[in-house]
Design a protein around this motif. Sequence first.
Motif, short mmCIF file in Angstrom:
data_model
loop_
_atom_site.label_atom_id
_atom_site.label_comp_id
_atom_site.label_asym_id
_atom_site.label_seq_id
_atom_site.Cartn_x
_atom_site.Cartn_y
_atom_site.Cartn_z
N THR A 15 0.86 -1.12 -0.10
CA THR A 15 0.03 0.09 0.03
C THR A 15 0.97 1.39 -0.11
O THR A 15 0.71 1.85 -0.64
CB THR A 15 -0.81 0.14 1.30
N VAL A 19 0.77 4.18 -2.45
CA VAL A 19 0.74 5.44 -2.24
C VAL A 19 1.81 6.57 -2.77
O VAL A 19 1.49 7.86 -3.07
CB VAL A 19 0.70 5.77 -0.83
N ILE A 26 0.70 13.27 -7.93
CA ILE A 26 0.10 14.53 -7.88
C ILE A 26 1.16 15.63 -7.83
O ILE A 26 0.83 16.80 -8.15
CB ILE A 26 -0.31 14.44 -6.48
N ASN A 263 -7.64 9.16 9.35
CA ASN A 263 -7.85 9.51 8.09
C ASN A 263 -8.99 10.87 8.21
O ASN A 263 -8.52 11.81 7.54
CB ASN A 263 -8.51 8.60 7.27
N SER A 267 -7.82 14.53 7.17
CA SER A 267 -8.59 14.97 6.03
C SER A 267 -9.06 16.50 6.47
O SER A 267 -9.13 17.58 5.89
CB SER A 267 -9.74 14.29 5.55
N LEU A 285 0.61 22.55 4.53
CA LEU A 285 -0.01 21.80 3.22
C LEU A 285 -0.72 22.56 2.27
O LEU A 285 -0.48 22.62 1.04
CB LEU A 285 -0.76 20.44 3.85
N PHE A 289 0.17 23.95 -1.20
CA PHE A 289 -0.79 23.80 -2.55
C PHE A 289 -0.80 25.21 -2.99
O PHE A 289 -0.99 25.38 -4.29
CB PHE A 289 -1.86 22.91 -2.14
N LEU A 301 1.72 15.16 2.32
CA LEU A 301 0.90 14.27 1.92
C LEU A 301 1.24 12.79 2.29
O LEU A 301 0.45 12.10 2.90
CB LEU A 301 0.45 14.31 0.70
N THR A 305 -0.32 10.46 5.24
CA THR A 305 -0.67 8.72 4.78
C THR A 305 -0.20 7.67 5.34
O THR A 305 -0.60 6.78 5.76
CB THR A 305 -0.61 8.67 3.28
N ILE A 308 -1.23 7.14 8.82
CA ILE A 308 -2.60 6.72 8.54
C ILE A 308 -2.41 5.18 8.21
O ILE A 308 -3.03 4.37 9.18
CB ILE A 308 -3.38 7.18 7.37
N GLU B 214 -7.77 0.28 -1.89
CA GLU B 214 -7.11 0.76 -0.64
C GLU B 214 -6.25 1.92 -0.48
O GLU B 214 -6.20 2.49 0.42
CB GLU B 214 -6.17 -0.70 -0.11
N VAL B 215 -5.42 1.92 -1.76
CA VAL B 215 -4.57 3.37 -1.46
C VAL B 215 -5.68 4.26 -1.71
O VAL B 215 -5.32 5.46 -1.21
CB VAL B 215 -3.72 3.23 -2.80
N VAL B 216 -6.61 4.71 -2.38
CA VAL B 216 -7.44 5.81 -2.61
C VAL B 216 -8.23 5.84 -1.18
O VAL B 216 -8.25 6.91 -0.64
CB VAL B 216 -8.57 5.55 -3.69
N ARG B 217 -8.86 4.94 -0.72
CA ARG B 217 -9.07 4.82 0.73
C ARG B 217 -8.14 5.55 1.67
O ARG B 217 -8.64 6.13 2.57
CB ARG B 217 -9.85 3.50 0.94
N VAL B 218 -7.00 5.12 1.57
CA VAL B 218 -5.94 5.56 2.79
C VAL B 218 -5.40 7.04 2.86
O VAL B 218 -5.18 7.52 3.57
CB VAL B 218 -5.00 4.44 2.91
N ILE B 219 -5.57 7.57 1.62
CA ILE B 219 -4.96 8.91 1.50
C ILE B 219 -6.01 9.89 1.89
O ILE B 219 -7.39 9.63 1.48
CB ILE B 219 -4.61 9.27 0.01
N PRO B 220 -5.75 10.78 2.96
CA PRO B 220 -6.94 11.55 3.24
C PRO B 220 -7.57 12.45 2.16
O PRO B 220 -6.77 12.89 1.17
CB PRO B 220 -6.29 12.61 4.46
N ILE B 221 -8.89 12.57 2.28
CA ILE B 221 -9.59 12.71 1.03
C ILE B 221 -9.50 14.18 0.65
O ILE B 221 -8.98 14.65 -0.53
CB ILE B 221 -10.85 12.34 0.88
N ILE B 222 -9.60 15.21 1.65
CA ILE B 222 -9.35 16.61 1.40
C ILE B 222 -8.20 16.91 0.86
O ILE B 222 -8.06 17.67 -0.15
CB ILE B 222 -9.81 17.43 2.50
N PRO B 223 -7.02 16.52 1.63
CA PRO B 223 -5.77 16.88 1.08
C PRO B 223 -5.46 16.31 -0.39
O PRO B 223 -4.80 16.91 -1.28
CB PRO B 223 -4.73 16.24 2.09
N LEU B 224 -6.11 15.21 -0.62
CA LEU B 224 -6.01 14.70 -2.04
C LEU B 224 -6.75 15.57 -3.04
O LEU B 224 -6.26 15.84 -4.03
CB LEU B 224 -6.50 13.16 -2.03
N PHE B 252 -12.84 10.31 -7.09
CA PHE B 252 -12.02 9.72 -5.89
C PHE B 252 -13.40 9.22 -4.85
O PHE B 252 -12.92 9.02 -3.59
CB PHE B 252 -11.20 10.48 -5.15
#
Lengths: 330, 383
Positions: A15, A19, A26, A263, A267, A285, A289, A301, A305, A308, B214-224, B252
């Motif tokens: 994972t 990641v 990104i 997470n 977020s 962050l 950005f 980022l 992660t 997490i 799993e990767v998409v779920r594990v990265i915090p969504i708002i920062p992504l 996402f």
Amino acid sequence: MLRFLTERAIGMAVTLFLVSIMVFVIMELPPGDYADRYAFRKYSGTGLTITEADVAAIRAELGLDKAAILRYFDWIGGIILRGDFGQAYAFETSVNSIIGEKAWLTLGLLLVTLIITYVVSIPIGIFAAVRRGSAVDYGLTVFSYLGLALPNFLLALVLLYFANSWFGAAVGGLFSAEYADAPWSLAKFWDLVKHMWLPAFVLAWSAMAYQIQTVRATMSDEIGKLSVTAARARGVPEGRLLLKYPARLAINPIASTIGFDVNRIFSELPIVAAVLGLTELGDLLLKSFLDLDMNVAGAILLLLTVVIVVMNFLSDLLLAWLDPRIRLGG
Amino acid sequence: MSATEDPRPETRTERRERERRERYYAASQWTLIWWRFRRHRAAMVAAAILGLMMFLGIFAEFFAPYGPTDRDRTYVSGPPQLPMFCDHNGCSLRPFVHGTSTVRDPVTLRAVARPDPETRRYVHFFVPAEPTKLMGLIPSQTRFFGLEDGEKLHLWGTDTLGRDVFSRTLFATRTSLSIGVLGVLISFVLALTIGGVAGYFGGLIDSAIQRVTEVVRVIPIIPLYMGLAAAMPKEWSSTQVYFAMTLILGLFGWPTLARRIRSQLLSIRGEDYVLAAELAGARPGRIIANHMLPSFTSFIIVDLVISFPYMILSETALSFVGLGLRPPAVSWGVMLQQAQSIQVIEQAPWLFIPAGFVVIAVLAFTVVGDGLRDAADPYGQSG
């Protein structure tokens, strides 16, 4: 148990690898690269004319002319082997020196937030399940709806406003002005504690609402079980009975969702940080950005992660320790 | 028509009872769900609120007295003007507001609008106005309400540029809700494809897809989202940014639903009717869409409704910090950008009105989602 551990550890490594690729993509997304921006910053206003060749020279100097895959391995290699996240262009220093202390502040904030979340939600969830249908239970349902619906930045603003009018002093930020750049001392630490409760509460808000509902639901299921009736028949006192049988199981879903909560908290961190003027990674962050300083942004980022993913791993372990069915079945 | 052998003629109540039962037994699954949903009072209220919001948003050109970027330079940062029926000069059946006159603040020297309690401006409905196009299509010259002779009514006050908060909120409602709808649709299609492939084929493909999920779920969504939004070129028009935002949100938002579809498909993968369809020569796409999905469509719909709030909150949060939609586009988040400090709460609290819309919309979607979930559960209590 050993097999369970190795399986989870390998899963975690895969994972993390994926990641890191995603984060790198990104970082590469914004149009233009650092050479353009570097040239612009360095020479704008100097009256010098910049040619394509100059930019290309800068590009070669920074190693940006290599293929993306090579740059990825440079980047990730530097991080893994030397703990070096590269250059922060907007600040003209290394990413490490910018992130450094802030990473620990962020971890501290996360820890405090998690503690608040669980210390509040577990007892309240149990209480709501025991007093199902009471006014307290009803009020908590409303609260848990609000936990989702009230955007945390709004909550932050409102709390900031009330804290301001009640306590007078500014409560934004993580430090008072006189401690912001001071070396660490007991007084500075105390100052941090005084400032941390507000952001920690705001960040814990929605996780709290969610976990209260989870605990309440599991607890409600477990209270009706025969084991509880049997214990009651044996004459076990009500308080001990609740803690020993249903509450013991109601904690399992919490253990399994720690990573999920982290997470959620991360977020929300950048937005809350922007409103409360926090000076930790979330704020950094957002700033990087906005400045398109992608090395800093990518590093943060990735760090968030990693935390997490590690928390997910720990939560798996915790769950296996709490629940023998998983330990033996896995 | 009835199969009763009973020679005694039916009484009216008996017939009503029989018809009720026949309706119940003949009702389709969707009718049953609707009947159960109807009994969920909170969900019905929430659905009505959402309906109203969408209606106001769709016909924003009609309900909003002014355009989203029209500026009233005589009423800058003005407080809300609430129509009243009575003042110290007596009452009137037609609601009115007091006129305003512009004075200079002696300290800051800024032009400040001050209400003049002696003049009255009456509120009229269906007033003629500058021509606009409803939904950008149907030409119209009528607005829902307004003041007589070109005076301006700012129901919820104005912002620092003198733009009408009420009008802007309605246009923002349209933008924010439509971003939610488009984002949910995109993530729905993705979830269907990804979850469908993983659940139907299983095996290696499934494991690979699970890893990516799993990767998409594990990265915090708002920062992504922030990272992707930051990559949007600064010179894009607000329309381009709008569509890019829906794409980002949709791109996402799929993991939760994809997992649901996958596990459902896996659980019915071995059923005989799937095998029968396979033997009949149906292709995988057809089997998934025509034979397998219908067995859990209602659950998918519930999940879709529940994912709305996340879309709306994400868009609001991103626009709030300046990484989402950009002016002149107007969404709830863009409007709230003006309300980022305590000073605003103190001086112009009406700029927070859009936040109320965010909260109400998210609450309503959640309550409707809960109601649908209860209604769609065939083993629910009120069967």
